[in-house]
Motif scaffolding. Structure first.
Motif, short mmCIF file in Angstrom:
data_model
loop_
_atom_site.label_atom_id
_atom_site.label_comp_id
_atom_site.label_asym_id
_atom_site.label_seq_id
_atom_site.Cartn_x
_atom_site.Cartn_y
_atom_site.Cartn_z
N LYS A 2 39.21 -8.31 16.32
CA LYS A 2 40.03 -9.06 17.26
C LYS A 2 41.47 -9.12 16.76
N TYR A 3 42.40 -9.19 17.74
CA TYR A 3 43.82 -9.29 17.43
C TYR A 3 44.43 -10.46 18.18
N TYR A 4 45.51 -11.00 17.61
CA TYR A 4 46.12 -12.20 18.16
C TYR A 4 47.64 -12.11 18.12
N ASP A 107 46.90 -4.16 10.97
CA ASP A 107 46.80 -5.60 10.73
C ASP A 107 48.05 -6.35 11.21
N SER A 119 45.84 -9.04 13.03
CA SER A 119 44.38 -8.94 13.11
C SER A 119 43.76 -10.28 12.73
N GLU A 120 42.48 -10.41 13.05
CA GLU A 120 41.74 -11.60 12.67
C GLU A 120 41.72 -11.75 11.14
N ARG A 121 41.68 -10.64 10.44
CA ARG A 121 41.72 -10.68 8.97
C ARG A 121 42.98 -11.36 8.46
N LEU A 123 44.86 -13.58 10.13
CA LEU A 123 44.76 -15.02 10.41
C LEU A 123 43.89 -15.72 9.38
N ASP A 124 42.76 -15.12 9.05
CA ASP A 124 41.86 -15.71 8.06
C ASP A 124 42.55 -15.85 6.70
N PRO A 138 45.01 -14.95 22.01
CA PRO A 138 44.36 -13.63 21.97
C PRO A 138 45.31 -12.53 22.47
#
Length: 142
Positions: A2-4, A107, A119-121, A123-124, A138
């Motif tokens: 997922k990307y944001y 990313d 990327s979700e990575r 954000l995490d 999103p």
């Protein structure tokens, strides 16, 4: 994956020592001077089209081998407003984060509407350092 869209806190703007070419859009910046007017504590801040992250976030990004990102030096100063409103606030060291990947693939990337896409990575990795004042939505692009 997922990307944001990630729209960080805007804590200030360009200082007098910036070298900028405003004849193109987005403007080309070859030397960044960022002047803080206030700071809510996030590890990532922005002033279009530039992004800053704290040194500890840079270390995590480099260790995580994230794609689509490089770093550069930034001159950081505080304005009179900052000094009046937050006289005891110490800023951590910041660096200039340059997103240069493809939005929705790397990313870090910049979407067609010139917003940052991560990327979700990413954000995490950023959340433990504080991005609570950022707008996160999103990304539906390709």
């Amino acid at each position: 994956m997922k990307y944001y869209y990630l729209e960080p806190e805007v804590s200030g703007g360009f200082g007098d020592n910036i070298i900028i070419d405003p004849s193109v859009h987005p403007p080309l910046i070859s030397r960044l001077h960022f002047e803080f007017d206030g700071w809510l504590g996030d590890s990532m801040v922005a002033s279009f089209p530039c992004f800053l992250v704290t040194e500890d976030v840079k270390a995590v990004i480099l260790k995580g081998s994230f794609s689509g990102v490089t770093f550069d030096d930034v001159e950081v100063t505080t304005s009179e407003l900052f000094d009046e409103m937050q006289p005891d606030q110490k800023l951590p060291p910041f660096v200039w984060l340059k997103a240069n990947g493809d939005a929705g693939r790397d990313d870090f990337g910049i979407a067609e509407d010139l917003r940052l896409v991560v990327s979700e990575r990413v954000l995490d990795a950023l959340k433990p350092f504080g991005i609570s004042n950022a707008l996160i939505e999103p990304f539906e692009g390709s």
